[in-house]
Design an enzyme around this catalytic site. Structure first.
Site, PDB file in Angstrom:
ATOM      1  N   GLU A   1       0.709  -1.329  -0.066  1.00  0.00           N
ATOM      2  CA  GLU A   1       0.010   0.219   0.097  1.00  0.00           C
ATOM      3  C   GLU A   1       0.712   1.308  -0.075  1.00  0.00           C
ATOM      4  O   GLU A   1       0.638   2.263  -0.699  1.00  0.00           O
ATOM      5  CB  GLU A   1      -0.966   0.006   1.164  1.00  0.00           C
ATOM      6  CG  GLU A   1      -2.192  -1.176   1.208  1.00  0.00           C
ATOM      7  CD  GLU A   1      -2.649  -1.562  -0.221  1.00  0.00           C
ATOM      8  OE1 GLU A   1      -2.913  -0.547  -0.830  1.00  0.00           O
ATOM      9  OE2 GLU A   1      -3.185  -2.544  -0.499  1.00  0.00           O
TER      10      GLU A   1
ATOM     11  N   GLU B   1      -0.084  -0.672  -9.935  1.00  0.00           N
ATOM     12  CA  GLU B   1       0.199  -1.777  -9.434  1.00  0.00           C
ATOM     13  C   GLU B   1       1.587  -2.094  -9.803  1.00  0.00           C
ATOM     14  O   GLU B   1       2.469  -2.753  -8.668  1.00  0.00           O
ATOM     15  CB  GLU B   1      -0.495  -2.879 -10.205  1.00  0.00           C
ATOM     16  CG  GLU B   1      -0.765  -4.341  -9.265  1.00  0.00           C
ATOM     17  CD  GLU B   1      -1.163  -4.233  -7.896  1.00  0.00           C
ATOM     18  OE1 GLU B   1      -2.111  -3.186  -7.759  1.00  0.00           O
ATOM     19  OE2 GLU B   1      -1.385  -5.379  -7.446  1.00  0.00           O
TER      20      GLU B   1
END
Lengths: 489, 489
Positions: A255, A284
């Site tokens: 994260e 990502e």
């Protein structure tokens, strides 16, 4: 005030309101009491309605007609606004409303079906969702490829064909590597209980080590870790499991990768169309390179081993090498979100092929479970034991997110490309990582990827940073080298 | 759909958006990192702009023209919407913008002036704020009383004249009572350090004891305690001071009074104009009766004494009587927010007289400090030592909140009236409070005041509950009896 200035002023308020709407979601997952949910649903709906009205505001069309770009930044701003406006205007309002209503219902039915392990109760509503997304794709594609039209919700400019080629090239190597690894003796696993407060303290230390700025965000616990917000208020969540501190640590690092991307975009782009991550795939790539290529490297895990010894004492792993193998352990399993670096992409590849066939109309919803189970057996070598470990495991399709899955592996592919260039530019990186210092890596990623926000198109920003056209080869090479070493293949 | 239905549907979204805007404020005081402030300012401004556009939406005027009430609830809804629409439309947009800009500037200058103890640097901007509020009052009053026009922002239907009469009747009794008390020997004060975690645990126990519903809210720490939100998401904050646990406990009880009012409004009124507390004065009557008439009663403090012994051991107060006197200790002091039940109202009364004279034009801003110091010496018997302990102590005027101060003491007056009726209807209340059980009191307040939300006008809801027209006499009688007992007057 030029038309461009008017448009940007309007857009700035829209971006600010969009941040507010996103903050409501963060609040719901971290702070809000359960009993407040019905009111929150109305608050969400009211914000969505305000945002939708702004997105279809006819003044936006007028300004876009009159506005002219004077430099690369204004050109990129206009490109983003025009694309979003066109996409919004192409989808009839009643279809958008029907999709919102049906996916909300489908999500609830899916949760019940998964809990009951009952595929049949889910298929009718999934069929409806697929049908509605096909209609939306028809409206968006205007004769072009239907799946591409949906994919571009998450990855502007990408095509299903290009991704299919990459994934097809990746698949045999991954299947073989997985099989070879699982023939070898297994590394140790963690045993025992790891104090939650100590997990969270080390989690925060890891976040800071990876450059997360707590003065522009915060860290809380949530059931499913996520990063939320853009600009100078980017919050992350993590979770803890008493017997699996890696879950906490690597959720946090993942994260932080997403959040650092948002925090590190040029301040000039705050609350403009360039002020957020440019695509899910590039997002990502950042979370994955933080988590895997850096966070699960031999060098960094050496430092983490010492940190864990300091925090938890002797936790049963004898040395750094055993710890490195433990962190990167490959095991049988059905669940994508629990998968290791090698098997994760195999999970994504099968979902991509299936959802592409669903949208094309080449796979019927009634045949989906059989297709899933056949493909799983082919790639993983054993049978799915129950639907909740198979076709019912993921939330995405119930929410109508067709086109989203491939961005996970595209992110891994991009991370593989970036890692080669980064290692080339920072040859002494491992000696830093051994001391827990990621700053050369995060600086490289900030300067080469993150700072640009939406200035370049997704593939373009990766190509500029990696200095080659992206391909799956660097990822496959990285995985083969790393896991051949760990498993002595 | 009738015009009334259309109006209420529109209004419902506005109420939901208003809750979202309020939640941003909560977030800023409790959760947001400091570095996020510039972005948050833009988010606030964007939400304010959306809400303002809805409040002046011409469709609201059309619907109001056509809508008809069919029952008391629809009549009350229309009354609220019409009143707010009229008030909003009466104030020219450029004046509203100028007020927003100037009060924002004045707030910053006030904070610096208070920190520097320098009145002169504050007066020019305060003069501008007063002038702008006078202009606004002229627009709102349309020939009527200027101060009343501002007062009605916070207390619809109240008049300065009526409040002045009550306050004038209260003042001599308060001055005399205060003087008599301060001639007597002083009760003990708390000494020592009280563990923060134990304070917060007992604070939560107190909130629950007063009926706060954690399933529709939450408790966090903030620099200045507040309650935030309406309906089924009503959050409170509290604070801790290692040497003064009463600060934490009574801040919590006070905010629970505000929050319980919001949480206990009839569920039928959720996200309608009736779904929030009807005025600041009625709101304060709830927070004050929870805090003082119940929370600082002999019976309840007897239970609290036992709780504190359980939490902190022997903390130097010998018995319940000594503890009761300690909780209700009256001491010299300059600061309104630190004042006890007796002196608090004296602080408010002087501010009310002064702001009323300012708005009427009978008091010049340049004469304000002298007026403050004279009045303080007359009522409190000693001189203000420095401006930060005098005219610069409160934030309100810098924010242009003229008309707000009297609602604090109006709340105390209302609490005095409600307390008589409640005690009459629940004669055995003290035997419950001795066990920490406030449920008969909070049920009485819920059924007689809180559940009605905005159904009745402020004075009307108090009159119905108290079964007499509100006056200052019950408050004065309550204070005289209570403090004569504690101080053996």
């Amino acid at each position: 005030m030029t038309a461009y200035d008017d448009l940007m002023a309007f857009q700035r308020d829209t971006e600010a309101l969009s941040q507010v709407a996103g903050r409501l979601g963060w609040d719901q997952e971290t702070m809000m009491a359960e009993g407040s949910a019905p009111q929150r649903a109305e608050e969400h709906a009211a914000m969505a309605s305000v945002l939708h009205a702004r997105r279809i505001d006819p003044r936006v069309g007028d300004w876009l007609d009159k506005a002219t770009a004077t430099d690369p930044v204004s050109a990129a701003n206009l490109r983003h606004i025009q694309r979003n406006y066109d996409r919004t205007m192409k989808v009839p309002a009643d279809l958008a409303a029907e999709i919102a209503k049906t996916t909300s219902l489908a999500h609830r039915i899916w949760a019940q079906s998964r809990s009951d392990d009952d595929v049949a109760s889910y298929l009718p509503v999934l069929e409806k969702v697929v049908g509605l997304r096909q209609q939306e794709a028809n409206a968006l594609a205007a004769g072009g490829d239907r799946y591409d039209a949906l994919l571009n919700n998450y990855e502007p400019g990408a095509t299903g064909a290009e991704i299919a080629a990459m994934f097809a090239a990746l698949r045999p190597g991954l299947v073989d590597l997985r099989a070879a690894i699982l023939d070898q003796p297994k590394p140790q696993t963690l045993t025992g209980i790891f104090d939650e407060a100590a997990q969270l303290a080390l989690s925060t230390k890891l976040a800071l080590a990876f450059g997360y700025d707590l003065n522009k965000g915060r860290i809380d616990k949530a059931v499913h870790p996520f990063s939320s917000g853009s600009g100078i208020d980017v919050r992350i969540t993590t979770r803890t499991n008493p017997s699996d501190p890696f879950n906490c640590f690597y959720s946090t690092i993942h994260e932080v990768g997403h959040a650092a991307y948002e925090q590190n975009i040029s301040a000039d782009y705050l609350l403009t169309p360039l002020g957020g991550g440019v695509s899910m795939g590039v997002h990502e790539s950042q979370s994955r390179i933080y988590e895997n290529q850096i966070g699960r490297s031999r060098a960094f895990t050496g430092w983490l081993y010492g940190q864990m010894r300091d925090a938890f004492g002797d936790f049963g792993i004898a040395d750094e090498d055993a710890f490195y193998a433990c962190v990167n352990r490959v095991s049988d399993g059905f669940i994508r979100t629990e998968a290791d670096e090698v098997q994760y992409n195999l999970h994504v590849l099968m979902r991509f092929d299936m959802e592409r066939a669903l949208i094309a109309g080449d796979l019927k919803v009634t045949d989906l479970e059989a297709a899933w189970n056949d493909r799983f057996a082919a790639d993983f070598g054993y049978a799915v034991d129950k639907p909740s470990n198979g076709v019912l495991q993921d939330v995405h399709w119930s929410e109508g997110l067709m086109g989203y899955f491939p961005t996970y592996s595209l992110g891994n592919v991009y991370a593989g490309c970036l890692n080669v260039a980064m290692r080339n530019d920072v040859p002494d990186l491992d000696s830093d990582l051994e001391r827990g210092d990621t700053s050369q890596a995060t600086t490289w990623l900030r300067e080469n990827v993150q700072t640009h926000g939406g200035l370049y198109e997704p593939r373009e920003v990766i190509t500029k940073a990696a200095r080659v056209e992206p391909s799956e080869a660097p990822l496959m090479s990285y995985l083969t080298t790393k896991f051949s070493d760990i498993y002595q293949l």
